[in-house]
Write a protein that holds these residues in place. Structure first.
Motif, PDB file in Angstrom:
ATOM      1  N   GLY A  17       5.098  -6.263  12.393  1.00 28.43           N
ATOM      2  CA  GLY A  17       5.214  -5.357  11.248  1.00 28.43           C
ATOM      3  C   GLY A  17       4.125  -5.589  10.210  1.00 28.43           C
ATOM      4  N   THR A  18       3.830  -6.861   9.943  1.00 32.83           N
ATOM      5  CA  THR A  18       2.806  -7.160   8.930  1.00 32.83           C
ATOM      6  C   THR A  18       1.438  -6.628   9.370  1.00 32.83           C
ATOM      7  OG1 THR A  18       2.323  -9.318   9.870  1.00 32.83           O
ATOM      8  CG2 THR A  18       3.927  -9.265   8.100  1.00 32.83           C
ATOM      9  N   ASN A  19       1.144  -6.768  10.680  1.00 32.91           N
ATOM     10  CA  ASN A  19      -0.170  -6.344  11.176  1.00 32.91           C
ATOM     11  C   ASN A  19      -0.270  -4.838  11.394  1.00 32.91           C
ATOM     12  OD1 ASN A  19      -2.011  -8.683  11.680  1.00 32.91           O
ATOM     13  ND2 ASN A  19      -0.182  -9.435  12.719  1.00 32.91           N
ATOM     14  N   ASP A  20       0.767  -4.261  12.037  1.00 32.39           N
ATOM     15  CA  ASP A  20       0.632  -2.870  12.490  1.00 32.39           C
ATOM     16  C   ASP A  20       0.898  -1.833  11.412  1.00 32.39           C
ATOM     17  OD1 ASP A  20       0.205  -4.246  14.799  1.00 32.39           O
ATOM     18  OD2 ASP A  20       1.235  -2.795  16.066  1.00 32.39           O
ATOM     19  N   ALA A  21       1.519  -2.258  10.304  1.00 34.16           N
ATOM     20  CA  ALA A  21       1.737  -1.314   9.199  1.00 34.16           C
ATOM     21  C   ALA A  21       0.392  -0.774   8.709  1.00 34.16           C
ATOM     22  CB  ALA A  21       2.463  -2.008   8.065  1.00 34.16           C
ATOM     23  N   ALA A  22      -0.626  -1.639   8.790  1.00 32.16           N
ATOM     24  CA  ALA A  22      -1.958  -1.248   8.320  1.00 32.16           C
ATOM     25  C   ALA A  22      -2.550  -0.118   9.165  1.00 32.16           C
ATOM     26  CB  ALA A  22      -2.879  -2.454   8.349  1.00 32.16           C
ATOM     27  N   ASN A  23      -2.186  -0.082  10.444  1.00 35.48           N
ATOM     28  CA  ASN A  23      -2.726   0.973  11.309  1.00 35.48           C
ATOM     29  C   ASN A  23      -2.125   2.338  10.987  1.00 35.48           C
ATOM     30  OD1 ASN A  23      -4.201  -0.936  12.724  1.00 35.48           O
ATOM     31  ND2 ASN A  23      -2.489  -1.355  14.107  1.00 35.48           N
ATOM     32  N   ILE A  24      -1.002   2.312  10.295  1.00 37.26           N
ATOM     33  CA  ILE A  24      -0.307   3.570  10.007  1.00 37.26           C
ATOM     34  C   ILE A  24      -0.657   4.082   8.609  1.00 37.26           C
ATOM     35  CG2 ILE A  24       1.977   4.614   9.752  1.00 37.26           C
ATOM     36  CD1 ILE A  24       2.943   2.370  11.690  1.00 37.26           C
ATOM     37  N   PHE A  25      -0.558   3.200   7.631  1.00 32.59           N
ATOM     38  CA  PHE A  25      -0.757   3.655   6.251  1.00 32.59           C
ATOM     39  C   PHE A  25      -1.927   2.948   5.567  1.00 32.59           C
ATOM     40  CE2 PHE A  25       3.568   5.584   6.181  1.00 32.59           C
ATOM     41  CZ  PHE A  25       3.219   6.783   5.591  1.00 32.59           C
ATOM     42  N   GLY A  26      -2.685   2.154   6.318  1.00 35.72           N
ATOM     43  CA  GLY A  26      -3.774   1.381   5.712  1.00 35.72           C
ATOM     44  C   GLY A  26      -4.754   2.242   4.935  1.00 35.72           C
ATOM     45  N   THR A  27      -5.207   3.317   5.566  1.00 37.77           N
ATOM     46  CA  THR A  27      -6.188   4.189   4.921  1.00 37.77           C
ATOM     47  C   THR A  27      -5.613   4.844   3.675  1.00 37.77           C
ATOM     48  OG1 THR A  27      -6.868   4.703   7.145  1.00 37.77           O
ATOM     49  CG2 THR A  27      -7.822   6.023   5.406  1.00 37.77           C
ATOM     50  N   ALA A  28      -4.402   5.368   3.821  1.00 39.74           N
ATOM     51  CA  ALA A  28      -3.786   6.090   2.706  1.00 39.74           C
ATOM     52  C   ALA A  28      -3.527   5.165   1.523  1.00 39.74           C
ATOM     53  CB  ALA A  28      -2.483   6.735   3.166  1.00 39.74           C
ATOM     54  N   VAL A  29      -3.099   3.931   1.807  1.00 35.64           N
ATOM     55  CA  VAL A  29      -2.786   2.997   0.718  1.00 35.64           C
ATOM     56  C   VAL A  29      -4.062   2.470   0.072  1.00 35.64           C
ATOM     57  CG1 VAL A  29      -1.773   0.737   0.187  1.00 35.64           C
ATOM     58  CG2 VAL A  29      -0.512   2.360   1.580  1.00 35.64           C
ATOM     59  N   SER A  30      -5.030   2.067   0.902  1.00 33.71           N
ATOM     60  CA  SER A  30      -6.235   1.463   0.318  1.00 33.71           C
ATOM     61  C   SER A  30      -7.069   2.485  -0.450  1.00 33.71           C
ATOM     62  CB  SER A  30      -7.083   0.791   1.393  1.00 33.71           C
ATOM     63  OG  SER A  30      -7.551   1.751   2.291  1.00 33.71           O
ATOM     64  N   SER A  31      -6.940   3.760  -0.077  1.00 36.46           N
ATOM     65  CA  SER A  31      -7.675   4.784  -0.831  1.00 36.46           C
ATOM     66  C   SER A  31      -6.824   5.347  -1.970  1.00 36.46           C
ATOM     67  CB  SER A  31      -8.101   5.925   0.098  1.00 36.46           C
ATOM     68  OG  SER A  31      -6.955   6.558   0.616  1.00 36.46           O
ATOM     69  N   GLN A  32      -5.653   4.737  -2.188  1.00 36.27           N
ATOM     70  CA  GLN A  32      -4.719   5.093  -3.264  1.00 36.27           C
ATOM     71  C   GLN A  32      -4.174   6.515  -3.135  1.00 36.27           C
ATOM     72  OE1 GLN A  32      -7.478   3.898  -6.502  1.00 36.27           O
ATOM     73  NE2 GLN A  32      -5.819   2.555  -7.138  1.00 36.27           N
ATOM     74  N   MET A  33      -4.247   7.063  -1.953  1.00 38.71           N
ATOM     75  CA  MET A  33      -3.634   8.377  -1.726  1.00 38.71           C
ATOM     76  C   MET A  33      -2.111   8.243  -1.715  1.00 38.71           C
ATOM     77  SD  MET A  33      -5.719  10.948  -1.330  1.00 38.71           S
ATOM     78  CE  MET A  33      -6.428  12.044  -0.146  1.00 38.71           C
ATOM     79  N   VAL A  34      -1.635   7.094  -1.206  1.00 39.33           N
ATOM     80  CA  VAL A  34      -0.194   6.840  -1.139  1.00 39.33           C
ATOM     81  C   VAL A  34       0.043   5.447  -1.717  1.00 39.33           C
ATOM     82  CG1 VAL A  34       1.790   6.599   0.419  1.00 39.33           C
ATOM     83  CG2 VAL A  34       0.001   8.236   0.977  1.00 39.33           C
ATOM     84  N   ARG A  35       1.126   5.323  -2.495  1.00 43.45           N
ATOM     85  CA  ARG A  35       1.453   4.008  -3.055  1.00 43.45           C
ATOM     86  C   ARG A  35       1.982   3.092  -1.953  1.00 43.45           C
ATOM     87  NH1 ARG A  35       4.329   6.731  -7.781  1.00 43.45           N
ATOM     88  NH2 ARG A  35       2.664   7.010  -9.280  1.00 43.45           N
ATOM     89  N   TRP A  36       1.676   1.792  -2.106  1.00 45.55           N
ATOM     90  CA  TRP A  36       2.110   0.826  -1.092  1.00 45.55           C
ATOM     91  C   TRP A  36       3.627   0.849  -0.941  1.00 45.55           C
ATOM     92  CZ3 TRP A  36       4.968  -3.846  -1.420  1.00 45.55           C
ATOM     93  CH2 TRP A  36       4.982  -4.579  -0.237  1.00 45.55           C
ATOM     94  N   LYS A  37       4.353   0.931  -2.069  1.00 40.26           N
ATOM     95  CA  LYS A  37       5.825   0.924  -2.010  1.00 40.26           C
ATOM     96  C   LYS A  37       6.340   2.128  -1.219  1.00 40.26           C
ATOM     97  CE  LYS A  37       7.108  -1.777  -6.040  1.00 40.26           C
ATOM     98  NZ  LYS A  37       7.569  -1.765  -7.415  1.00 40.26           N
ATOM     99  N   THR A  38       5.724   3.292  -1.472  1.00 46.49           N
ATOM    100  CA  THR A  38       6.136   4.499  -0.735  1.00 46.49           C
ATOM    101  C   THR A  38       5.865   4.297   0.747  1.00 46.49           C
ATOM    102  OG1 THR A  38       5.340   5.735  -2.644  1.00 46.49           O
ATOM    103  CG2 THR A  38       5.810   7.020  -0.664  1.00 46.49           C
TER     104      THR A  38
END
Lengths: 315, 215
Positions: A17-38
């Motif tokens: 979970g810690t590793n693969d979450a990044a493959n799903i929302f990594g781009t959206a979170v790091s570009s601040q398109m989506v909040r990490w909590k969301t």
């Protein structure tokens, strides 16, 4: 009551979970398109739903590969977790599925036990098919959806909003696919060993899938932020539309393999989708050194899993 | 629906800013033309005052936009782009005010033989600014127009550069202009020409904002 040995599976699920979450929302979170909590809330909900609804095929596949006891199942998960950690420390792209399969083989060989080599070819074919499939899908999705968006002639506020929405939708689907596909890595061997009740009963299968889904979700919720930011930033060189296509292609290919019942790597799916987009856009999106690292990771992960499991059982 | 409302509020504020910036730069045109024809005096001072007020209003609207962007919690990418756009445009009203103040504070008296060329230079730079506001509006309406408008601004900027060099050459070769005045006029010509330079840079920013969203 579950055996405490199942906790090694929980550990593997958490690390997944810690590793693969990044493959799903990594781009959206790091570009601040989506909040990490969301992002992690969506991952937690839809990974668990995906595991419970779509994870049973994967469980069946691992059940058919070999026979396990609670001890060997625990060894497999521990070996896979150590293999994943070792490969991560070596900064090589890692697949939990490959580590688990390697560990299953290692345990079987150490015990001189039964291993269904004939079933393995299907799994290995799917490993190769994951990045290739994601590349092909991204080459299909990109021009089709780009044409559709161009027709909308959006101004930039609307465009950004649409991209955020699409990244969320692709992320939800990706989370569902991750749960459906990868839950078998976490509890597949324990299910076969009877840790969740008699094999074949709906209740035991449900318990195995739910436990697996929850542990993957726990990994995403507790510890994914740093990895999400660093992995996301390496992908975010792509524009948000390309990132959406990469996540969508990854989700579709991983979902397809969950229907076939073969756990595959979301990382390898994303890595496959990016050069696919590059080909369509006529730009270089992956270097040969990256491809080489991926190849090394591909070969090394199951071998490392195998060696660790073999050694652990020898001890 | 909330999204459309939030966006429309920001777009309306940007439009308000652009109108005020156009008013400010328009006042530079009127004030400077007045100066070329009638020289310094109370009427010219009145134009400076109006330009100053318009420039202050631009700053107020800019601050309002900045707060609104955070209060309306827009996507950071959109927010960053809008803020850098406004920041970049805002240098031009500032410059407009500065040009009129420098004429007034330095008691500049323009030699007759360069008046036409200065007016021409002013007009080229003002046109570049109006093209820029057109490009900024196109960002919210029709991004396909941005490239053509950008090319227009490039042309105005080149014409301005050429004319600047011509005027400066004349200033330094003329025996009718005192040596200390030459430096002051060179500075004035440079300030006028920097309007189209800023327009060109800002048009590039607008083009990048648009290109980032082309699929």
């Amino acid at each position: 009551m579950f055996s405490l040995k199942v906790l090694t599976g929980g550990l593997l699920g958490w690390s997944l979970g810690t590793n693969d979450a990044a493959n799903i929302f990594g781009t959206a979170v790091s570009s601040q398109m989506v909040r990490w909590k969301t992002a992690v809330t969506l991952i937690a909900i839809f990974t668990t739903i995906g595991a419970v609804i779509g994870g049973s095929e994967g469980l069946e596949t691992y059940s058919k590969l070999s026979n396990q006891t609670l001890d060997t199942a625990s060894t497999i998960c521990l070996a896979a977790a150590l293999a994943v950690t070792a490969m991560t420390l070596l900064r090589l792209p890692v697949s939990t599925s490959q580590a688990v399969v390697g560990a299953i083989i290692g345990v079987s060989l150490a015990q001189n036990g039964i291993f269904e080599w004939s079933k393995l070819y299907k799994v290995v074919l799917c490993w190769v098919g994951t990045p290739v499939g994601a590349a092909i899908l991204s080459m299909i999705f990109y021009p089709l959806l780009a044409r559709l968006i161009r027709r909308l002639n959006l101004h930039f506020f609307t465009y950004d909003y649409l991209m955020r929405t699409l990244l969320i939708i692709a992320g939800i689907y990706g989370a569902y696919a991750l749960g459906a596909n990868n839950v078998a890595n976490v509890t597949g061997v324990f299910y076969k060993a009877g840790a969740f009740g008699k094999v074949g009963l709906e209740n035991s299968k449900f318990a195995a899938l739910l436990f697996g889904g929850i542990t993957i979700s726990a990994g995403a919720v507790t510890f994914s932020k740093t990895i999400m930011m660093s992995v996301g930033k390496s992908i975010v060189k792509l524009d948000s539309f390309s990132a959406f296509i990469a996540v969508l292609s990854e989700a579709v290919v991983v979902h397809i393999y969950s229907l076939i019942g073969v756990p595959v790597s979301t990382s390898q799916a994303v890595v496959g989708a990016i050069p696919g987009i590059g080909i369509i856009k006529g730009m270089k999106t992956v270097s040969f050194s990256s491809l080489f690292k991926i190849m090394i990771g591909w070969i090394m992960t199951p071998i490392v899993g195998l060696v660790i499991a073999y050694t652990l059982l020898g001890i | 629906m909330v999204f459309w409302k939030k966006n429309n509020i920001v777009i309306d504020m940007v439009e308000e800013y652009l109108q005020k910036a156009e008013e400010c730069v328009g006042l530079l045109k009127i004030g400077f033309t007045h100066y070329l024809k009638k020289g310094l005096g109370t009427e010219f001072d009145a134009f400076i005052e109006k330009t100053h007020k318009a420039e202050s209003s631009c700053d107020d609207i800019k601050i309002k936009i900045e707060s609104a962007m955070y209060e309306k919690s827009l996507i950071p990418e959109s927010r960053g782009d809008i803020l850098s756009l406004i920041e970049s445009i805002d240098q031009i009203p500032n410059n407009a005010e500065h040009i009129l103040y420098s004429i007034e504070t330095q008691f500049l008296e323009t030699p007759t033989e360069i008046k036409d060329k200065l007016e021409q230079l002013l007009n080229i730079n003002i046109n570049a600014f109006y093209e820029l506001t057109r490009a900024a509006r196109a960002l919210f309406k029709d991004t396909s127009k941005i490239q053509t408008i950008s090319n227009n601004i490039d042309k105005e900027e080149s014409a301005s550069d050429y004319l600047e060099r011509t005027i400066i050459r004349y200033i330094f070769s003329s025996e009718n202009i005192a040596p200390d005045q030459r430096i002051l006029f060179k500075e004035l010509v440079g300030k006028l020409g920097s309007i189209s330079d800023n327009c060109e840079k800002t048009a590039d920013t607008i083009a990048i904002i648009a290109v980032k969203r082309i699929v």
